[in-house]
Each structure stands twice: as structure tokens, then as C-alpha cells.
Design a protein around this motif. Structure first.
Motif, PDB file in Angstrom:
ATOM      1  N   ALA A   1       6.932   0.245  10.990  1.00 46.92           N
ATOM      2  CA  ALA A   1       8.682   0.223  12.027  1.00 46.92           C
ATOM      3  C   ALA A   1       8.792   1.894  12.366  1.00 46.92           C
ATOM      4  O   ALA A   1       9.077   1.574  13.538  1.00 46.92           O
ATOM      5  CB  ALA A   1       9.535  -0.402  11.442  1.00 46.92           C
ATOM      6  N   ALA A   2       8.182   2.744  11.564  1.00 47.15           N
ATOM      7  CA  ALA A   2       8.524   4.001  11.997  1.00 47.15           C
ATOM      8  C   ALA A   2       7.584   4.049  12.557  1.00 47.15           C
ATOM      9  O   ALA A   2       7.368   5.125  13.524  1.00 47.15           O
ATOM     10  CB  ALA A   2       8.397   4.125   9.907  1.00 47.15           C
TER      11      ALA A   2
ATOM     12  N   TRP B   1      13.067  -8.471  17.856  1.00 40.48           N
ATOM     13  CA  TRP B   1      12.960  -9.858  17.314  1.00 40.48           C
ATOM     14  C   TRP B   1      13.387 -10.327  18.148  1.00 40.48           C
ATOM     15  O   TRP B   1      15.297 -11.165  18.095  1.00 40.48           O
ATOM     16  CB  TRP B   1      14.140  -9.786  15.552  1.00 40.48           C
TER      17      TRP B   1
ATOM     18  N   ARG C   1       6.695 -10.855   9.234  1.00 38.15           N
ATOM     19  CA  ARG C   1       7.601  -9.622   8.172  1.00 38.15           C
ATOM     20  C   ARG C   1       6.936  -8.098   8.957  1.00 38.15           C
ATOM     21  O   ARG C   1       5.877  -8.581   9.303  1.00 38.15           O
ATOM     22  CB  ARG C   1       7.252  -9.839   6.596  1.00 38.15           C
TER      23      ARG C   1
ATOM     24  N   HIS D   1       2.025 -11.190   8.944  1.00 39.00           N
ATOM     25  CA  HIS D   1       2.232 -10.288   8.095  1.00 39.00           C
ATOM     26  C   HIS D   1       2.167  -8.669   9.169  1.00 39.00           C
ATOM     27  O   HIS D   1       1.013  -8.565   9.844  1.00 39.00           O
ATOM     28  CB  HIS D   1       1.902 -10.220   6.827  1.00 39.00           C
TER      29      HIS D   1
ATOM     30  N   ASP E   1       1.241  -4.318   8.967  1.00 43.14           N
ATOM     31  CA  ASP E   1       1.596  -3.325   8.284  1.00 43.14           C
ATOM     32  C   ASP E   1       1.361  -2.415   8.977  1.00 43.14           C
ATOM     33  O   ASP E   1       1.051  -2.459  10.326  1.00 43.14           O
ATOM     34  CB  ASP E   1       0.735  -3.471   6.889  1.00 43.14           C
ATOM     35  N   ARG E   2       1.092  -0.806   8.868  1.00 42.13           N
ATOM     36  CA  ARG E   2       0.418  -0.046   9.444  1.00 42.13           C
ATOM     37  C   ARG E   2      -0.480   0.261   8.548  1.00 42.13           C
ATOM     38  O   ARG E   2      -0.679   0.797   7.070  1.00 42.13           O
ATOM     39  CB  ARG E   2       1.777   0.893   8.356  1.00 42.13           C
TER      40      ARG E   2
ATOM     41  N   THR F   1       6.077  -4.188   8.099  1.00 42.01           N
ATOM     42  CA  THR F   1       7.212  -3.373   6.222  1.00 42.01           C
ATOM     43  C   THR F   1       7.365  -1.793   6.906  1.00 42.01           C
ATOM     44  O   THR F   1       7.968  -1.525   8.765  1.00 42.01           O
ATOM     45  CB  THR F   1       5.796  -2.458   5.810  1.00 42.01           C
ATOM     46  N   HIS F   2       8.151  -1.634   6.717  1.00 39.89           N
ATOM     47  CA  HIS F   2       8.809   0.281   6.874  1.00 39.89           C
ATOM     48  C   HIS F   2       8.506   0.552   7.494  1.00 39.89           C
ATOM     49  O   HIS F   2       8.522   1.828   8.152  1.00 39.89           O
ATOM     50  CB  HIS F   2       9.511   0.509   5.489  1.00 39.89           C
ATOM     51  N   ALA F   3       6.773   1.198   6.953  1.00 40.76           N
ATOM     52  CA  ALA F   3       5.908   2.643   7.515  1.00 40.76           C
ATOM     53  C   ALA F   3       5.253   0.975   8.846  1.00 40.76           C
ATOM     54  O   ALA F   3       5.247   2.861   9.566  1.00 40.76           O
ATOM     55  CB  ALA F   3       4.937   1.880   6.510  1.00 40.76           C
TER      56      ALA F   3
END
Length: 334
Positions: A69-70, A81, A63, A29, A31-32, A65-67
Motif C-alpha cells: 500500500a505504501a 476497496w 489482502r 494476496h 505484496d511488495r 500488505t502495508h508495504a
């Protein structure tokens, strides 16, 4: 007291001269946390400063998160991917701050016949070690390549005892025609195209601007993949059929293991940059620029009535990083 380095703004970290070329993530996973991406799985937690990564390759079971990826997009990091260990490529996203230096260099070379022929000869010279191809035309190079490939097929047929009846395939469907050997070879080649596509997009080059191939959105991918078929997919296909393994999955997993064992990914990175003569391309300013008829280009994102911006193009190092979570033995519901 200034903030610690991982709290710096991504544009500040663009000044660093060395980046990790790729980070491959599988079964994890993402995340930011502040200006870093955190890769989490049941085995470990890895913190990666976003602006130190050239390309983030997301494998199966990942997976994001949007954060996260931004943040990667703002840092000029390409997100791809892909399939397991870089086999196949499904999608890619490039942030607005990524520089176009390598793409501009590629376009410059491919639109000038003399420069394009020079790059094509360099590609063929990588396939004919020890031979001088500097004076050969494209027609002569194609003929020599055809002779080389036929010889390689005969050698592996003799080595494995497999009967070779010629290359037959239908583009886009590895199992549509031909014998088991042809079908396995088509499947292995499709997987090889995936890793080459991921590297090309990750570096910021165009998969469609080919030097030997043309007319396809994958022309440059085909150019690069052809450099490795004699070493990877052809012997692999003969070995698999000799072991009575003829499914597409056998080819995909077999190539995946070879890629990991022989460290193909950094080799493709180096070959693409070498063929495009990328030295200097990484020194261009990052972010949007404004065309100027006198000096070529000037910095964008600044008020020219005031002062110039100070944006630096991220460069690409040779380091690779792989983060793979543990095998999942039972079905897990997310």
C-alpha cells in the motif's frame, strides 16, 4: 551498469506516458517486491510495476500488505476497496504524489455557470443520441429526460409483461418501500453508483462536484451513473423480476455480470475524462505545488534558491488488467 527498470524509483517511472488505467484484483494476496507489487493466488503470480498503474481496485477476498500500500501511494496509484467486479465502493486511498490536474479542471468547470451548463448539455447529449441539445436550458433538459425515462419504463414493462406503477424508493435502503421491481431497481442503481464512484476516485476527480446534481457528496457519481441506467439497471431490473428474482443480491450479481460482459469500466473512464475535457490535465507536474500569483503554480519539493524539480504527472492509459484467483470451494482459514 544502471539498475534494471523495475528497480527504478517510482518518481522516475512517472515520466512514462502510458499507464494501465486500472488493475482489478480478487481472491488474491498483494505484496511488495522492490518497486513492484506482486499479486499472488493459487492459480498464478503476477508482477505489476507500481508506477504503471493508475488505480488498483481491490475486490472480495483480497489482502494487501502495508508495504504494498505504501509503494502504491508513493507511486501516485489510487487504491479502491470495492465489491465484486467493481460493484459498490467501500473506501479509497490516494497517495501524496498524485497530481490534482483533473480535479482542478473539474472545479474550474463546475464553478463557472457557462462551462457547467456546457458539461451538463454534453451529459444529456450522451443520453439523446442524434438530438441537438446545445441550446436547451437545464429546465428543458430535465423535462426531456423525464419524458425519456417514462418512455423507457413503458417499453420494458411492455417487453417483459411486468406492471409498472411508477418509481418509488427511499435513498439508502433499497428494500424499504415499493414493489419488487422498485426494490430491485434501487439495489441495481446502488451497485452502479459503486463502480462509478470507484472510477471517479481512481482518476483523481471529486465525487462531490456534480454538474447536473448538486448538494451531495456523491453528486458527480449520480451524474455519471445516470448515463448508463437506461442501458444497464432499468432493463436488468425488469428482466430479474420477470424471472421472479427480487433480492438485492440478484440485482448486484446481475449488474456485476453485465459490467464484466460489456466492459463498462473502461467506458466510464473514457466518459469521465471526456466530459471533464481532461486533455492537458495530465501534463501538470505531479506532487505538491506552490501557488504563484503570476504564473499560477510552480513546483514544490525543491529549494528555489537552487534549481527546479523535474517531476512529471502520471498519465492514464486505456488498458485494463484483471487478476482473479480461483473459486474457493471450502472455508479457508487465513
Amino acid at each position: 551498469m544502471p539498475d534494471i527498470w523495475w528497480k527504478a524509483h517510482p518518481h522516475d517511472l512517472h515520466r512514462l506516458q502510458d499507464r494501465i488505467s486500472t488493475v482489478y484484483v480478487e481472491r488474491s494476496h498483494i505484496d511488495r517486491d522492490e518497486n513492484a507489487v506482486v499479486v499472488i493466488n493459487k492459480k498464478e503470480t503476477v508482477r505489476v510495476p507500481a508506477a504503471l498503474v493508475a488505480a488498483m481496485l481491490l475486490g472480495p477476498g483480497t489482502r494487501i500488505t502495508h508495504a504494498a500500500a505504501a509503494l502504491l501511494a508513493d507511486s501516485g496509484t489510487t487504491i479502491c476497496w470495492i465489491g465484486q467486479q467493481g460493484v459498490r465502493m467501500y473506501a479509497a486511498g490516494i497517495g501524496p504524489s498524485r497530481g490534482a490536474g483533473l480535479l482542478m479542471q473539474q472545479a474550474h468547470l463546475v464553478t463557472r455557470p457557462k462551462e457547467r451548463l456546457k458539461v451538463a448539455r454534453a451529459m444529456y447529449s450522451m443520453r439523446f443520441p442524434g438530438e441537438n441539445v446545445s441550446d436547451l436550458t437545464m429546465q428543458q433538459l430535465r423535462g426531456r429526460e423525464g419524458t425519456r425515462i417514462r418512455r423507457i419504463y413503458r417499453e420494458h414493462a411492455s417487453r417483459t409483461g411486468i406492471t409498472w406503477q411508477g418509481r418509488k424508493y427511499i435513498a439508502g435502503d433499497a428494500h424499504a418501500t415499493g414493489d419488487d421491481l422498485n426494490r430491485v431497481l434501487s439495489a441495481a442503481n446502488a451497485a452502479l453508483y459503486g463502480i462509478c464512484h470507484a472510477v471517479i476516485v481512481g482518476l483523481g476527480a471529486s465525487p462531490g462536484l456534480g454538474f447536473v446534481h448538486t448538494g451531495s457528496a456523491m453528486s458527480f457519481v449520480l451524474d455519471i451513473a445516470d448515463l448508463y441506467k437506461a442501458e444497464y439497471t432499468i432493463p436488468l431490473a425488469f428482466d430479474l423480476v420477470a424471472d421472479e428474482l427480487s433480492e438485492e443480491r440478484d440485482a448486484r450479481l446481475g449488474l456485476r455480470d453485465l459490467i464484466a460482459e460489456r466492459q463498462l469500466l473502461p467506458r466510464v473512464v473514457n466518459d469521465v475524462r471526456t466530459l471533464l475535457d481532461a486533455t492537458g490535465a495530465e501534463d501538470d507536474p505531479s506532487g505538491p505545488q506552490l501557488w504563484d500569483e503570476k504564473v499560477g503554480a510552480v513546483d514544490g519539493g525543491t529549494n528555489w534558491a537552487d534549481k527546479e524539480a523535474d517531476l512529471m504527472q502520471p498519465s492514464f492509459g486505456e488498458q485494463q488488467l484483471t487478476i482473479i484467483g480461483p473459486e474457493i470451494e471450502t472455508q479457508v482459514e487465513w
